[in-house]
Design an enzyme around this catalytic site. Structure first.
Site, mmCIF file in Angstrom:
data_model
loop_
_atom_site.group_PDB
_atom_site.id
_atom_site.type_symbol
_atom_site.label_atom_id
_atom_site.label_comp_id
_atom_site.label_asym_id
_atom_site.label_seq_id
_atom_site.Cartn_x
_atom_site.Cartn_y
_atom_site.Cartn_z
ATOM 1 N N ASP A 1 -4.900 22.137 9.548
ATOM 2 C CA ASP A 1 -5.289 21.121 8.565
ATOM 3 C C ASP A 1 -6.091 21.685 7.398
ATOM 4 O O ASP A 1 -6.384 22.873 7.343
ATOM 5 C CB ASP A 1 -6.066 20.004 9.277
ATOM 6 N N ASN B 1 0.843 -1.194 0.000
ATOM 7 C CA ASN B 1 0.000 0.000 0.000
ATOM 8 C C ASN B 1 0.875 1.240 0.000
ATOM 9 O O ASN B 1 1.969 1.241 0.563
ATOM 10 C CB ASN B 1 -0.927 0.042 1.219
ATOM 11 N N TYR C 1 0.283 10.226 4.109
ATOM 12 C CA TYR C 1 -0.094 10.505 5.495
ATOM 13 C C TYR C 1 0.983 11.424 6.081
ATOM 14 O O TYR C 1 2.164 11.071 6.032
ATOM 15 C CB TYR C 1 -0.136 9.221 6.339
ATOM 16 N N ARG C 2 0.582 12.538 6.629
ATOM 17 C CA ARG C 2 1.571 13.497 7.146
ATOM 18 C C ARG C 2 2.405 12.899 8.275
ATOM 19 O O ARG C 2 1.958 11.986 8.986
ATOM 20 C CB ARG C 2 0.857 14.751 7.636
ATOM 21 N N TRP D 1 -1.550 7.885 9.924
ATOM 22 C CA TRP D 1 -2.546 7.211 9.096
ATOM 23 C C TRP D 1 -3.818 7.110 9.928
ATOM 24 O O TRP D 1 -3.823 6.603 11.031
ATOM 25 C CB TRP D 1 -2.075 5.855 8.570
#
Ligand SMILES: Cc1cc2nc3c(=O)[nH]c(=O)nc-3n(C[C@H](O)[C@H](O)[C@H](O)COP(=O)(O)O)c2cc1C
Ligand SMILES: [Mn+2]
Length: 492
Positions: free
Chosen positions: A291, A176, A180-181, A194
């Site tokens: 965000d 995968n 994701y930060r 995640w």
């Protein structure tokens, strides 16, 4: 020909007047964000753009350039996929889906790898890659070599905002790749944000079930050719390989090279690679982080990534993005996803005519869906369909309108949808998973959603009154008045 790597895309952006170089020193702590915000909101720029891509040649405290706002317009998203318009990508996907016609949506998407075999889009393992020009291990690793942003004042630290996180499903071995930060805690440690419904988190959970004290290998690529760099955010099913999909998008296989210190493979053309592992028994406070909701996501407990080895090009470009009050760069990425996957959605639900996700709805808060309504309760069926469709499950508010309404014309949607409502009758609530970033939900990750049936109501739905026509002047009168316009002393 597919872009070889990120710098080839940078060259093309520059040639097309889509990139601005900034040679003066600018601090990755807050200043780069503010420069990006101001450049992005230049009122002289076209409406469907948030300003040029920016190449900061001298981020303070680092020896490498930083690239941001790379994909911040519809035009640059199209350039990334090497098409004139995003619909061309949608068309290619539809072409593949048309060849065979399996039943479910997931079956359809799963067809892609099979079809891809024909076109050989599968990733290709290679022996070496430019991402190995410099290799540092152990105590030579220092994440502060990179110009990692602290984006907003209340951020908990510096964050790698545009990584490709590679993991393997411990049960199936399938790869995968997710964006994701990652919050930088120190020279060799970061957070791994995640969210619970994402595939990386699922790999973590499955591995932990088997061996709670163990670890899973993880590698992170930062910066690659555009299709590969964008593959991490695509909302595709769990066992579909993002690198295969990237190969499909760029029409050439992604070349992968083995990591130095773990079993994973990463794009050979990556600018920077971080290799390491995530402990299965370790969580650490992550955030806050300004965000894409336009608000800070609050602190939370997330896994931790330990970096054991860093490899990079001789002169790497650090790729990043800034999220914040909409619209930002990520809106254009999301818009491209919406356009590209619309035919897939339509294939499963042919009654869907079009969908729109206004920037202010930050993807998961609002989806406007136009349907060709055929039977009583049809609007409700589509709401439930969307709530069961991959990451569209997070959609907080769904507004279903009739097919003759232009979902992209938000003032028309507001006007007509509100007119079509009897709120108590037409609003439906549902419970289920909600986006981790939804700070209004009564608890993290779980809450309610609302569907609004703003279609015309039918007798067969219990609506016994006549439904009025919309006011439109007849063409004859319009033509007559057009003819007398000048005579009336009116301006053309
Ligand atoms: C710039 C950017 C940052 C993102 N950051 C996160 C994040 O920190 N955590 C997360 O779960 N998803 C994040 N996402 C969304 C995921 O990348 C997206 O949901 C993707 O489909 C996840 O991949 P997966 O389905 O393989 O898990 C981000 C997306 C973008 C474009
Ligand atoms: Mn995935």
């Amino acid at each position: 020909m597919a872009y070889r790597d990120l710098r080839e895309f940078v060259k093309l952006l520059e040639k097309a007047g889509e990139l601005k170089r900034i040679t003066a020193e600018v601090d990755p702590v807050l200043e780069i964000t503010e420069v990006t915000q101001r450049a992005a909101r230049d009122p002289k720029r076209a409406e469907n753009s948030v300003g040029p891509a920016l190449l900061f040649e001298k981020p303070k405290g680092s020896r490498m350039p930083l690239l941001v706002n790379t994909f911040g317009s519809v035009k640059r998203m199209a350039m990334a996929f090497e098409v004139e318009a995003l619909e061309a990508v949608a068309e290619r996907i539809r072409g593949f889906l048309d060849t065979k016609s399996p039943q479910g949506l997931f079956d359809k998407i799963k067809m892609l790898p099979k079809l891809a075999e024909l076109g050989s889009f599968f990733p290709k393992s290679v022996k070496d890659g430019d991402c190995k020009q410099v290799i540092r291990k152990g105590s030579d690793v220092n994440l502060f070599d990179f110009p990692i942003l602290k984006c907003w004042p209340q951020d908990g630290g510096r964050f790698i905002t545009f990584p490709l996180v590679f993991t393997k499903n411990p049960e199936t071995g399938k790869r995968n790749v997710g964006t994701y930060r990652m919050q930088v805690y120190d020279e060799r440690t970061t957070g791994m944000h995640w969210q619970t419904q994402k595939h990386g988190a699922e790999h973590f959970r499955r591995a932990r079930e088997k061996n709670p004290e163990g670890r899973i290998p993880a590698s992170v690529a930062i910066g690659a050719d555009p299709a590969t760099a964008l593959a991490g955010m695509l909302p595709i099913p769990p066992d579909l390989d993002e690198m295969m999909f990237a190969g499909f998008l760029r029409r050439e296989p992604v070349e992968l090279v083995a990591c130095e210190t773990n079993e994973l493979e990463v794009p050979a053309n990556a600018e920077i690679v971080l290799e390491g592992y995530v402990n299965l028994n370790e969580l650490r406070t992550e955030g806050p982080f300004g965000d894409h909701t336009g608000f800070y996501s609050l602190e939370g407990e997330y896994p931790v990534f330990h970096v054991e080895c860093v490899t990079h090009k001789k002169d790497p470009i650090y790729l990043t993005t800034v999220v914040g009050p909409p619209p930002q760069e990520d809106f254009y990425m999301g818009y491209a996803v919406e356009r590209v996957f619309l035919p897939v959605m339509k294939m499963q639900y042919p009654e869907i005519v079009d969908v729109a996700m206004p920037a202010e709805g930050i993807f998961h808060n609002l989806m406007i869906v136009a349907i060709r309504k055929s039977y009583p309760g049809h609007a409700r069926k589509i709401m439930n369909a969307i709530w069961s469709l991959g990451q569209a499950m997070f959609t907080k508010v769904i507004v279903v309108v009739d097919h003759d309404l232009d979902v992209h014309n938000y003032s028309e949607v507001l006007w007509k949808a509100l007119c079509a409502l009897d709120p108590e009758r037409d609003v439906q609530f549902s419970f289920g998973p909600v986006d981790t970033l939804d700070h209004a939900a009564r608890m993290q990750d779980f809450g309610s959603k609302m569907g609004i049936d703003a279609t015309r109501k039918w007798k067969s739905e219990g609506f016994m009154r006549p439904w009025p026509d919309e006011i439109l002047m007849d063409e004859e009168t319009k033509a007559r008045v057009a003819g007398m316009w000048k005579r009336l002393g009116m301006r053309e």
